[in-house]
Design a protein around this motif. Structure first.
Motif, PDB file in Angstrom:
ATOM      1  N   HIS A 141      37.028  34.566 -12.614  1.00 30.94           N
ATOM      2  CA  HIS A 141      36.004  35.605 -12.648  1.00 30.94           C
ATOM      3  C   HIS A 141      35.883  36.205 -11.248  1.00 30.94           C
ATOM      4  O   HIS A 141      35.600  35.496 -10.284  1.00 30.94           O
ATOM      5  N   GLY A 176      23.376  38.549 -10.241  1.00 26.72           N
ATOM      6  CA  GLY A 176      24.770  38.335 -10.615  1.00 26.72           C
ATOM      7  C   GLY A 176      25.767  39.217  -9.891  1.00 26.72           C
ATOM      8  O   GLY A 176      26.969  39.117 -10.134  1.00 26.72           O
ATOM      9  N   LYS A 190      25.361  38.389  -4.394  1.00 26.80           N
ATOM     10  CA  LYS A 190      24.641  38.271  -3.122  1.00 26.80           C
ATOM     11  C   LYS A 190      24.684  36.835  -2.584  1.00 26.80           C
ATOM     12  O   LYS A 190      25.015  36.605  -1.426  1.00 26.80           O
ATOM     13  N   SER A 191      24.335  35.891  -3.453  1.00 26.21           N
ATOM     14  CA  SER A 191      24.318  34.491  -3.013  1.00 26.21           C
ATOM     15  C   SER A 191      25.714  34.040  -2.621  1.00 26.21           C
ATOM     16  O   SER A 191      25.892  33.342  -1.614  1.00 26.21           O
ATOM     17  N   THR A 192      26.689  34.438  -3.411  1.00 34.12           N
ATOM     18  CA  THR A 192      28.077  34.078  -3.107  1.00 34.12           C
ATOM     19  C   THR A 192      28.441  34.528  -1.699  1.00 34.12           C
ATOM     20  O   THR A 192      29.017  33.768  -0.916  1.00 34.12           O
TER      21      THR A 192
HETATM   22  P1  ADP Z   1      23.560  36.964  -7.164  1.00 29.47           P
HETATM   23  O1  ADP Z   1      23.185  36.076  -6.029  1.00 29.47           O
HETATM   24  O2  ADP Z   1      23.687  38.390  -6.773  1.00 29.47           O
HETATM   25  O3  ADP Z   1      22.669  36.792  -8.356  1.00 29.47           O
HETATM   26  P2  ADP Z   1      25.824  35.187  -7.444  1.00 29.47           P
HETATM   27  O4  ADP Z   1      26.538  35.219  -6.172  1.00 29.47           O
HETATM   28  O5  ADP Z   1      24.937  34.030  -7.720  1.00 29.47           O
HETATM   29  O6  ADP Z   1      25.030  36.551  -7.634  1.00 29.47           O
HETATM   30  O7  ADP Z   1      26.873  35.267  -8.634  1.00 29.47           O
HETATM   31  C1  ADP Z   1      27.880  36.280  -8.668  1.00 29.47           C
HETATM   32  C2  ADP Z   1      28.760  36.046  -9.861  1.00 29.47           C
HETATM   33  O8  ADP Z   1      29.546  34.872  -9.654  1.00 29.47           O
HETATM   34  C3  ADP Z   1      28.030  35.841 -11.175  1.00 29.47           C
HETATM   35  O9  ADP Z   1      28.756  36.469 -12.191  1.00 29.47           O
HETATM   36  C4  ADP Z   1      28.024  34.339 -11.346  1.00 29.47           C
HETATM   37  O10 ADP Z   1      28.030  33.991 -12.707  1.00 29.47           O
HETATM   38  C5  ADP Z   1      29.314  33.919 -10.659  1.00 29.47           C
HETATM   39  N1  ADP Z   1      29.215  32.606 -10.040  1.00 29.47           N
HETATM   40  C6  ADP Z   1      28.366  32.255  -9.037  1.00 29.47           C
HETATM   41  N2  ADP Z   1      28.544  30.979  -8.681  1.00 29.47           N
HETATM   42  C7  ADP Z   1      29.532  30.489  -9.471  1.00 29.47           C
HETATM   43  C8  ADP Z   1      30.198  29.230  -9.586  1.00 29.47           C
HETATM   44  N3  ADP Z   1      29.881  28.191  -8.806  1.00 29.47           N
HETATM   45  N4  ADP Z   1      31.172  29.120 -10.518  1.00 29.47           N
HETATM   46  C9  ADP Z   1      31.500  30.154 -11.288  1.00 29.47           C
HETATM   47  N5  ADP Z   1      30.939  31.360 -11.232  1.00 29.47           N
HETATM   48  C10 ADP Z   1      29.961  31.542 -10.335  1.00 29.47           C
END
Ligand code: ADP
Ligand code: ADP
Length: 227
Positions: A21, A44, A47-49
Protein backbone atom coordinates in the motif's frame (compact mmCIF):
# COMPACT_ATOMS: atom_id res chain seq x y z
CA UNK A 1 19.75 26.24 7.28
CA UNK A 2 17.66 23.13 7.08
CA UNK A 3 17.10 21.21 10.28
CA UNK A 4 14.89 18.55 8.72
CA UNK A 5 15.12 17.78 5.02
CA UNK A 6 12.65 15.37 3.48
CA UNK A 7 13.60 14.68 -0.15
CA UNK A 8 11.50 12.64 -2.57
CA UNK A 9 10.31 10.35 0.19
CA UNK A 10 7.91 7.53 -0.51
CA UNK A 11 6.54 4.91 1.83
CA UNK A 12 5.01 1.60 0.89
CA UNK A 13 3.53 -0.56 3.63
CA UNK A 14 3.52 -4.28 2.98
CA UNK A 15 0.93 -6.28 4.85
CA UNK A 16 0.10 -9.94 4.46
CA UNK A 17 -3.65 -9.25 4.28
CA UNK A 18 -3.73 -6.32 1.89
CA UNK A 19 -0.46 -6.57 0.03
CA UNK A 20 1.50 -3.40 -0.61
CA UNK A 21 0.00 0.00 0.00
CA UNK A 22 1.53 3.28 -1.11
CA UNK A 23 1.08 5.63 1.86
CA UNK A 24 3.34 8.49 0.75
CA UNK A 25 4.42 9.33 -2.76
CA UNK A 26 7.36 11.60 -3.47
CA UNK A 27 7.09 13.98 -0.53
CA UNK A 28 9.41 16.97 -0.28
CA UNK A 29 9.56 19.23 2.76
CA UNK A 30 12.24 21.27 4.45
CA UNK A 31 11.98 22.60 7.98
CA UNK A 32 14.54 25.16 9.07
CA UNK A 33 16.17 25.43 12.46
CA UNK A 34 13.85 27.04 14.99
CA UNK A 35 10.79 26.86 12.76
CA UNK A 36 7.35 25.76 13.88
CA UNK A 37 5.73 23.89 11.02
CA UNK A 38 2.30 22.31 11.12
CA UNK A 39 0.92 19.65 8.83
CA UNK A 40 -2.80 19.37 8.22
CA UNK A 41 -4.61 16.77 6.22
CA UNK A 42 -7.44 14.26 6.25
CA UNK A 43 -7.20 11.00 8.16
CA UNK A 44 -5.08 8.39 6.44
CA UNK A 45 -3.17 10.77 4.16
CA UNK A 46 0.13 9.77 5.79
CA UNK A 47 0.87 12.54 8.31
CA UNK A 48 1.82 10.18 11.12
CA UNK A 49 3.86 8.03 8.76
CA UNK A 50 5.88 11.07 7.74
CA UNK A 51 6.44 12.15 11.34
CA UNK A 52 7.41 8.63 12.45
CA UNK A 53 9.92 8.45 9.60
CA UNK A 54 11.54 11.70 10.75
CA UNK A 55 11.56 10.23 14.27
CA UNK A 56 13.28 7.11 12.97
CA UNK A 57 10.46 4.82 14.08
CA UNK A 58 9.42 3.92 10.51
CA UNK A 59 11.76 3.28 7.58
CA UNK A 60 11.48 5.19 4.32
CA UNK A 61 10.90 3.10 1.21
CA UNK A 62 12.50 5.58 -1.18
CA UNK A 63 14.12 8.99 -0.96
CA UNK A 64 15.94 10.39 2.04
CA UNK A 65 15.39 12.18 5.32
CA UNK A 66 18.25 14.06 6.90
CA UNK A 67 18.43 15.89 10.22
CA UNK A 68 21.17 18.52 10.35
CA UNK A 69 22.56 16.93 7.22
CA UNK A 70 22.83 13.42 8.67
CA UNK A 71 20.59 10.63 7.36
CA UNK A 72 18.02 9.36 9.83
CA UNK A 73 18.77 5.74 10.71
CA UNK A 74 16.67 5.37 13.86
CA UNK A 75 15.31 7.25 16.85
CA UNK A 76 17.65 9.67 18.59
CA UNK A 77 17.65 12.06 21.54
CA UNK A 78 17.80 15.03 19.16
CA UNK A 79 14.20 14.29 18.11
CA UNK A 80 11.67 14.15 20.94
CA UNK A 81 8.36 12.52 20.16
CA UNK A 82 5.14 13.78 21.77
CA UNK A 83 2.30 11.57 20.64
CA UNK A 84 -1.31 11.63 21.73
CA UNK A 85 -1.22 8.08 23.02
CA UNK A 86 2.33 8.35 24.32
CA UNK A 87 1.96 6.37 27.54
CA UNK A 88 3.59 7.40 30.78
CA UNK A 89 5.02 4.67 33.00
CA UNK A 90 2.03 3.92 35.24
CA UNK A 91 4.18 2.54 38.07
CA UNK A 92 6.32 5.69 38.25
CA UNK A 93 5.32 9.00 39.83
CA UNK A 94 5.13 12.17 37.77
CA UNK A 95 8.61 13.17 38.94
CA UNK A 96 10.07 9.73 38.19
CA UNK A 97 8.51 9.76 34.73
CA UNK A 98 10.20 13.06 33.90
CA UNK A 99 13.51 12.02 35.50
CA UNK A 100 13.64 8.82 33.48
CA UNK A 101 15.31 10.27 30.35
CA UNK A 102 18.02 12.29 32.11
CA UNK A 103 18.88 9.29 34.31
CA UNK A 104 19.12 7.11 31.18
CA UNK A 105 21.47 9.70 29.73
CA UNK A 106 23.66 9.38 32.81
CA UNK A 107 22.70 12.53 34.69
CA UNK A 108 23.25 12.18 38.46
CA UNK A 109 20.06 11.60 40.42
CA UNK A 110 20.03 14.91 42.30
CA UNK A 111 20.60 16.89 39.15
CA UNK A 112 17.95 14.89 37.27
CA UNK A 113 15.42 15.55 40.03
CA UNK A 114 16.17 19.28 39.97
CA UNK A 115 15.88 19.39 36.19
CA UNK A 116 12.62 17.41 36.27
CA UNK A 117 11.19 19.76 38.89
CA UNK A 118 12.12 22.75 36.76
CA UNK A 119 10.23 21.24 33.82
CA UNK A 120 7.23 20.35 35.97
CA UNK A 121 7.11 23.93 37.20
CA UNK A 122 7.14 25.08 33.59
CA UNK A 123 4.09 22.95 32.75
CA UNK A 124 2.44 23.98 36.03
CA UNK A 125 2.55 20.58 37.65
CA UNK A 126 5.09 21.15 40.40
CA UNK A 127 2.51 20.26 43.04
CA UNK A 128 1.81 16.90 41.43
CA UNK A 129 5.30 15.41 41.38
CA UNK A 130 4.38 12.57 43.74
CA UNK A 131 1.15 11.69 41.89
CA UNK A 132 0.80 8.63 39.68
CA UNK A 133 -0.44 9.02 36.09
CA UNK A 134 -3.82 7.44 36.86
CA UNK A 135 -4.50 10.21 39.38
CA UNK A 136 -4.19 12.91 36.72
CA UNK A 137 -6.59 14.35 34.18
CA UNK A 138 -5.92 13.93 30.45
CA UNK A 139 -4.51 17.42 30.18
CA UNK A 140 -2.21 16.90 33.10
CA UNK A 141 -0.94 13.61 31.66
CA UNK A 142 -0.25 15.30 28.35
CA UNK A 143 1.75 17.99 30.17
CA UNK A 144 3.76 15.33 31.99
CA UNK A 145 4.42 13.66 28.63
CA UNK A 146 5.63 16.98 27.23
CA UNK A 147 7.89 17.54 30.26
CA UNK A 148 9.25 14.00 29.95
CA UNK A 149 10.16 14.57 26.32
CA UNK A 150 11.69 17.99 27.04
CA UNK A 151 13.80 16.37 29.76
CA UNK A 152 15.94 14.77 27.03
CA UNK A 153 16.68 18.27 25.69
CA UNK A 154 15.75 17.43 22.11
CA UNK A 155 16.39 20.11 19.50
CA UNK A 156 13.37 18.94 17.60
CA UNK A 157 9.88 18.24 18.85
CA UNK A 158 7.82 15.81 16.78
CA UNK A 159 4.22 16.18 17.82
CA UNK A 160 1.40 14.00 16.51
CA UNK A 161 -1.93 15.57 17.47
CA UNK A 162 -0.71 16.00 21.02
CA UNK A 163 -3.72 18.04 22.09
CA UNK A 164 -6.35 16.35 19.94
CA UNK A 165 -8.17 14.59 22.75
CA UNK A 166 -8.34 17.57 25.09
CA UNK A 167 -11.12 20.02 25.84
CA UNK A 168 -10.82 23.48 24.31
CA UNK A 169 -9.78 25.16 27.55
CA UNK A 170 -6.98 22.72 28.35
CA UNK A 171 -5.83 22.72 24.73
CA UNK A 172 -5.49 26.52 24.72
CA UNK A 173 -3.44 26.43 27.90
CA UNK A 174 -1.14 23.75 26.52
CA UNK A 175 -0.75 25.55 23.20
CA UNK A 176 0.43 28.62 25.08
CA UNK A 177 2.82 26.61 27.21
CA UNK A 178 4.23 25.00 24.09
CA UNK A 179 4.72 28.40 22.43
CA UNK A 180 6.51 29.67 25.55
CA UNK A 181 8.89 26.72 25.41
CA UNK A 182 9.38 27.05 21.68
CA UNK A 183 10.11 30.77 21.92
CA UNK A 184 12.49 30.47 24.82
CA UNK A 185 14.49 27.46 23.64
CA UNK A 186 14.11 27.94 19.88
CA UNK A 187 13.11 24.37 19.26
CA UNK A 188 12.31 23.15 15.80
CA UNK A 189 8.77 21.80 15.84
CA UNK A 190 6.98 19.50 13.41
CA UNK A 191 3.36 19.46 14.49
CA UNK A 192 0.51 17.37 13.19
CA UNK A 193 -3.05 18.47 13.78
CA UNK A 194 -6.57 18.17 12.42
CA UNK A 195 -7.34 21.71 13.46
CA UNK A 196 -6.80 24.56 11.01
CA UNK A 197 -7.25 26.98 13.87
CA UNK A 198 -4.54 25.28 15.94
CA UNK A 199 -2.15 25.17 12.99
CA UNK A 200 -2.64 28.85 12.18
CA UNK A 201 -2.29 29.87 15.82
CA UNK A 202 0.94 27.97 16.41
CA UNK A 203 2.89 27.91 13.19
CA UNK A 204 5.34 29.79 11.04
CA UNK A 205 4.25 27.68 8.13
CA UNK A 206 1.37 25.35 7.49
CA UNK A 207 1.34 22.50 5.00
CA UNK A 208 -1.63 20.52 3.88
CA UNK A 209 -1.30 16.94 2.75
CA UNK A 210 -3.66 15.87 0.03
CA UNK A 211 -5.37 12.53 0.45
CA UNK A 212 -3.57 9.32 -0.22
CA UNK A 213 -0.93 8.89 -1.45
CA UNK A 214 -0.06 12.03 0.47
CA UNK A 215 1.45 14.76 -1.58
CA UNK A 216 2.27 17.90 0.35
CA UNK A 217 0.95 21.22 -0.72
CA UNK A 218 2.25 24.34 0.99
CA UNK A 219 -0.73 26.42 1.92
CA UNK A 220 0.28 29.18 4.25
CA UNK A 221 3.40 31.08 4.98
CA UNK A 222 2.42 32.76 8.22
CA UNK A 223 4.49 35.60 9.46
CA UNK A 224 3.36 36.07 13.02
CA UNK A 225 4.82 38.70 15.28
CA UNK A 226 6.95 36.75 17.70
CA UNK A 227 8.48 38.31 20.78
P1 ADP B 1 -2.58 9.94 9.02
O1 ADP B 1 -1.63 10.14 10.14
O2 ADP B 1 -2.59 11.07 8.05
O3 ADP B 1 -3.97 9.60 9.48
P2 ADP B 1 -1.12 7.48 8.58
O4 ADP B 1 0.27 7.86 8.35
O5 ADP B 1 -1.50 6.97 9.92
O6 ADP B 1 -2.07 8.69 8.16
O7 ADP B 1 -1.54 6.38 7.52
C1 ADP B 1 -1.31 6.57 6.12
C2 ADP B 1 -1.73 5.32 5.39
O8 ADP B 1 -0.83 4.26 5.69
C3 ADP B 1 -3.12 4.81 5.74
O9 ADP B 1 -3.72 4.33 4.57
C4 ADP B 1 -2.85 3.70 6.72
O10 ADP B 1 -3.85 2.71 6.64
C5 ADP B 1 -1.50 3.17 6.27
N1 ADP B 1 -0.70 2.66 7.37
C6 ADP B 1 -0.25 3.38 8.43
N2 ADP B 1 0.48 2.62 9.26
C7 ADP B 1 0.50 1.38 8.72
C8 ADP B 1 1.11 0.14 9.08
N3 ADP B 1 1.85 0.01 10.19
N4 ADP B 1 0.91 -0.92 8.26
C9 ADP B 1 0.18 -0.80 7.15
N5 ADP B 1 -0.40 0.33 6.74
C10 ADP B 1 -0.25 1.42 7.50
P1 ADP C 1 -6.27 20.06 33.11
O1 ADP C 1 -6.79 21.42 32.76
O2 ADP C 1 -4.81 20.05 33.32
O3 ADP C 1 -6.78 18.94 32.24
P2 ADP C 1 -8.43 19.61 34.89
O4 ADP C 1 -9.19 20.73 34.27
O5 ADP C 1 -8.90 18.23 34.65
O6 ADP C 1 -6.87 19.73 34.54
O7 ADP C 1 -8.33 19.83 36.43
C1 ADP C 1 -8.33 21.15 36.94
C2 ADP C 1 -7.53 21.14 38.22
O8 ADP C 1 -8.07 20.17 39.12
C3 ADP C 1 -6.11 20.71 37.98
O9 ADP C 1 -5.24 21.75 37.61
C4 ADP C 1 -5.76 20.19 39.35
O10 ADP C 1 -5.40 21.25 40.21
C5 ADP C 1 -7.04 19.57 39.84
N1 ADP C 1 -7.09 18.10 39.63
C6 ADP C 1 -7.46 17.41 38.52
N2 ADP C 1 -7.39 16.11 38.69
C7 ADP C 1 -6.96 15.92 39.97
C8 ADP C 1 -6.69 14.76 40.77
N3 ADP C 1 -6.83 13.51 40.32
N4 ADP C 1 -6.24 14.97 42.02
C9 ADP C 1 -6.09 16.20 42.49
N5 ADP C 1 -6.33 17.32 41.81
C10 ADP C 1 -6.77 17.18 40.55
Amino acid sequence: NAMIDIASVSKTYNTSQRGSHLALDDVNLTINEGEFVSILGPSGCGKSTLLYMVGGFVKVSAGSITVKGAPVTGPGPDRGPVFQEFALFPWKTVLENVMYGPLEQGMPKKEAAAWARQLLTMVHLAKYESFYPKELSGGMKQRVALARTLAYKPNILLMDEPFGALDAYTRTRLQNELLDIWERDRKTVMFITHSVEEAVFLSDRVYVMTPSPGHIRKVYEIDLPRP
